[in-house]
Design an enzyme around this catalytic site. Structure first.
Site, short mmCIF file in Angstrom:
data_model
loop_
_atom_site.label_atom_id
_atom_site.label_comp_id
_atom_site.label_asym_id
_atom_site.label_seq_id
_atom_site.Cartn_x
_atom_site.Cartn_y
_atom_site.Cartn_z
N LYS A 243 0.84 -1.21 0.00
CA LYS A 243 0.00 0.00 0.00
C LYS A 243 0.87 1.25 0.00
O LYS A 243 0.67 2.17 -0.80
CB LYS A 243 -0.91 0.02 1.25
CG LYS A 243 -1.76 -1.21 1.44
CD LYS A 243 -2.62 -1.14 2.68
CE LYS A 243 -1.87 -1.11 4.00
NZ LYS A 243 -1.15 -2.36 4.34
N ARG B 4 -9.70 0.76 8.70
CA ARG B 4 -9.24 -0.56 9.12
C ARG B 4 -10.28 -1.31 9.93
O ARG B 4 -10.03 -2.43 10.35
CB ARG B 4 -8.01 -0.39 10.00
CG ARG B 4 -6.70 -0.69 9.32
CD ARG B 4 -5.63 -0.28 10.29
NE ARG B 4 -4.43 -1.01 10.15
CZ ARG B 4 -3.35 -0.54 9.51
NH1 ARG B 4 -3.38 0.62 8.93
NH2 ARG B 4 -2.26 -1.25 9.47
N ARG C 240 12.14 -4.79 5.22
CA ARG C 240 11.92 -3.40 4.80
C ARG C 240 12.80 -2.42 5.59
O ARG C 240 12.98 -2.56 6.80
CB ARG C 240 10.45 -3.07 5.04
CG ARG C 240 10.11 -1.61 4.90
CD ARG C 240 8.64 -1.38 4.94
NE ARG C 240 8.00 -1.86 6.15
CZ ARG C 240 6.69 -1.86 6.33
NH1 ARG C 240 5.89 -1.45 5.38
NH2 ARG C 240 6.18 -2.30 7.46
N ARG D 63 11.40 -0.04 11.15
CA ARG D 63 10.30 0.21 12.08
C ARG D 63 10.34 -0.77 13.24
O ARG D 63 10.59 -1.96 13.04
CB ARG D 63 8.96 0.06 11.34
CG ARG D 63 8.58 1.31 10.60
CD ARG D 63 7.40 1.16 9.67
NE ARG D 63 6.27 0.38 10.18
CZ ARG D 63 5.16 0.19 9.49
NH1 ARG D 63 5.02 0.73 8.28
NH2 ARG D 63 4.18 -0.52 9.98
N ARG E 174 -0.23 -8.17 13.55
CA ARG E 174 -0.83 -7.20 12.62
C ARG E 174 -1.67 -7.92 11.56
O ARG E 174 -2.73 -7.44 11.17
CB ARG E 174 0.27 -6.36 11.96
CG ARG E 174 0.86 -5.33 12.94
CD ARG E 174 2.25 -4.86 12.56
NE ARG E 174 2.32 -4.26 11.25
CZ ARG E 174 3.47 -4.05 10.59
NH1 ARG E 174 4.62 -4.37 11.14
NH2 ARG E 174 3.47 -3.51 9.41
P1 AP5 Z 1 4.93 -1.55 1.84
O1 AP5 Z 1 4.50 -0.80 0.62
O2 AP5 Z 1 5.72 -0.80 2.86
O3 AP5 Z 1 3.67 -2.30 2.48
P2 AP5 Z 1 2.39 -1.71 3.22
O4 AP5 Z 1 1.20 -2.43 2.65
O5 AP5 Z 1 2.38 -0.22 3.20
O6 AP5 Z 1 2.69 -2.31 4.66
P3 AP5 Z 1 2.71 -1.66 6.10
O7 AP5 Z 1 3.47 -2.63 6.95
O8 AP5 Z 1 3.20 -0.25 6.09
O9 AP5 Z 1 1.20 -1.70 6.42
P4 AP5 Z 1 0.56 -1.73 7.78
O10 AP5 Z 1 -0.84 -1.59 7.35
O11 AP5 Z 1 0.86 -2.88 8.66
O12 AP5 Z 1 1.27 -0.50 8.54
P5 AP5 Z 1 0.76 0.96 8.92
O13 AP5 Z 1 1.91 1.86 8.89
O14 AP5 Z 1 -0.46 1.32 8.14
O15 AP5 Z 1 5.76 -2.83 1.37
C1 AP5 Z 1 6.42 -3.67 2.30
C2 AP5 Z 1 7.78 -4.10 1.75
O16 AP5 Z 1 7.58 -4.93 0.62
C3 AP5 Z 1 8.66 -2.94 1.30
O17 AP5 Z 1 9.99 -3.19 1.65
C4 AP5 Z 1 8.51 -2.91 -0.23
O18 AP5 Z 1 9.70 -2.46 -0.86
C5 AP5 Z 1 8.20 -4.37 -0.54
N1 AP5 Z 1 7.25 -4.49 -1.64
C6 AP5 Z 1 6.14 -3.73 -1.87
N2 AP5 Z 1 5.50 -4.13 -2.99
C7 AP5 Z 1 6.24 -5.20 -3.47
C8 AP5 Z 1 6.11 -6.05 -4.61
N3 AP5 Z 1 5.08 -5.90 -5.47
N4 AP5 Z 1 7.04 -7.01 -4.78
C9 AP5 Z 1 8.08 -7.15 -3.91
N5 AP5 Z 1 8.26 -6.37 -2.82
C10 AP5 Z 1 7.35 -5.41 -2.61
O19 AP5 Z 1 0.26 0.73 10.43
C11 AP5 Z 1 1.19 0.50 11.48
C12 AP5 Z 1 0.44 0.47 12.82
O20 AP5 Z 1 -0.21 1.74 13.06
C13 AP5 Z 1 -0.71 -0.55 12.92
O21 AP5 Z 1 -0.24 -1.83 13.29
C14 AP5 Z 1 -1.60 0.10 14.01
O22 AP5 Z 1 -1.08 -0.09 15.29
C15 AP5 Z 1 -1.49 1.59 13.67
N6 AP5 Z 1 -2.52 2.05 12.73
C16 AP5 Z 1 -2.30 2.60 11.48
N7 AP5 Z 1 -3.44 2.93 10.89
C17 AP5 Z 1 -4.44 2.57 11.75
C18 AP5 Z 1 -5.86 2.64 11.68
N8 AP5 Z 1 -6.49 3.12 10.59
N9 AP5 Z 1 -6.59 2.19 12.73
C19 AP5 Z 1 -5.97 1.71 13.85
N10 AP5 Z 1 -4.61 1.61 13.97
C20 AP5 Z 1 -3.85 2.03 12.93
#
Ligand code: AP5
Length: 215
Positions: A13, A87, A126, A160, A171
């Site tokens: 994402k 979410r 990552r 992270r 997660r």
């Molecule tokens: P990346 O693009 O970074 O993946 P992502 O889907 O953004 O994953 P996240 O881990 O950031 O999502 P998340 O939802 O767990 O975290 P968030 O920050 O929202 O890709 C990952 C890796 O793969 C990278 O190294 C990339 O290079 C590689 N990659 C990407 N695409 C690829 C491909 N096609 N092929 C190969 N490699 C690839 O949330 C973190 C925390 O915040 C949550 O756990 C929660 O505690 C809190 N939080 C955030 N939002 C909310 C909410 N709305 N409600 C409640 N709590 C929340």
């Protein structure tokens, strides 16, 4: 245009939202990034959410929806890519209200379909540039010159605290239990598009572009 990118941790994402921001001038609204910034700055919200995030659990709906509301009245007044939000069903309903109050609506919900077994590897590998935030991966996307950011030339990188195998599993189970069930809400509106998130990054970007260019 207002779109949601939906998928479990590591689905891509953030990677795709950053590309859309760069290539199309769209505004990425990542609640994860906003919360991490609050933790780093030591704000009252940051102090409240730090431990929850480190455990891989979800922060309260009220906190994240308030953060989104502020941005919809600011830099995202003309459109947004929602990355990591909504979410939960409560967040989906809150977003609906936030958009309607501003005479706006969602154009697409794009679900990145992925093989969960591969995601632990994606997330634990990552890292990002500590200066400009450009994302990298130990195996899938290394800097061209080892140890030097391709974009800003910095030699400082960071990982992270929630990107360890155990927290990633929490997660993922949060995603399965609370986030995947919101899909029927959007399916009923006929705006869900599914793409293969296991394809190479450029292929995924191409699929997203073809959805957006249909409008
Ligand atoms: P990346 O693009 O970074 O993946 P992502 O889907 O953004 O994953 P996240 O881990 O950031 O999502 P998340 O939802 O767990 O975290 P968030 O920050 O929202 O890709 C990952 C890796 O793969 C990278 O190294 C990339 O290079 C590689 N990659 C990407 N695409 C690829 C491909 N096609 N092929 C190969 N490699 C690839 O949330 C973190 C925390 O915040 C949550 O756990 C929660 O505690 C809190 N939080 C955030 N939002 C909310 C909410 N709305 N409600 C409640 N709590 C929340």
């Amino acid at each position: 245009m207002n779109i949601i990118l939906l998928g479990p941790p590591g689905a891509g994402k953030g990677t795709q939202a950053a590309r859309l921001e760069k290539e199309r001038g769209m505004v990425q609204l990542s609640t994860g990034d906003m919360l991490r910034a609050a933790v780093k700055a030591g704000t009252p919200v940051g102090l409240k959410v730090k431990a929850v995030m480190e455990a891989g659990e979800l922060v309260s709906d009220a906190i994240v929806s308030a953060l989104i509301g502020e941005r919809l009245d600011g830099d995202a007044a003309n459109g947004a890519i929602f990355d990591g939000y909504p979410r939960t069903q409560a967040q989906a309903e809150a977003l609906d209200v936030l958009l309607r109050e501003r005479n706006r609506s969602l154009d697409h919900v794009i679900e990145l379909e992925v093989d969960e077994a591969a995601l632990v590897d994606r997330v634990t590998g990552r890292f990002t540039c500590a200066q400009c935030g450009t994302g990298y991966h130990d195996r899938y996307k290394l800097p061209v010159v080892s140890g030097v950011c391709d974009v800003c030339g910095s030699a400082e990188f960071k990982r992270r605290p929630d990107d360890n195998a155990e927290t990633v599993r929490t997660r993922m189970s949060e995603y399965r239990a609370k986030t995947a069930p919101i899909l029927p809400f959007y399916e009923a509106l006929g705006i869900v598009q599914r793409i293969d998130g296991m394809a190479a990054m450029d292929k995924v970007s191409g699929e997203i572009a073809s959805i957006l260019d249909r409008d």
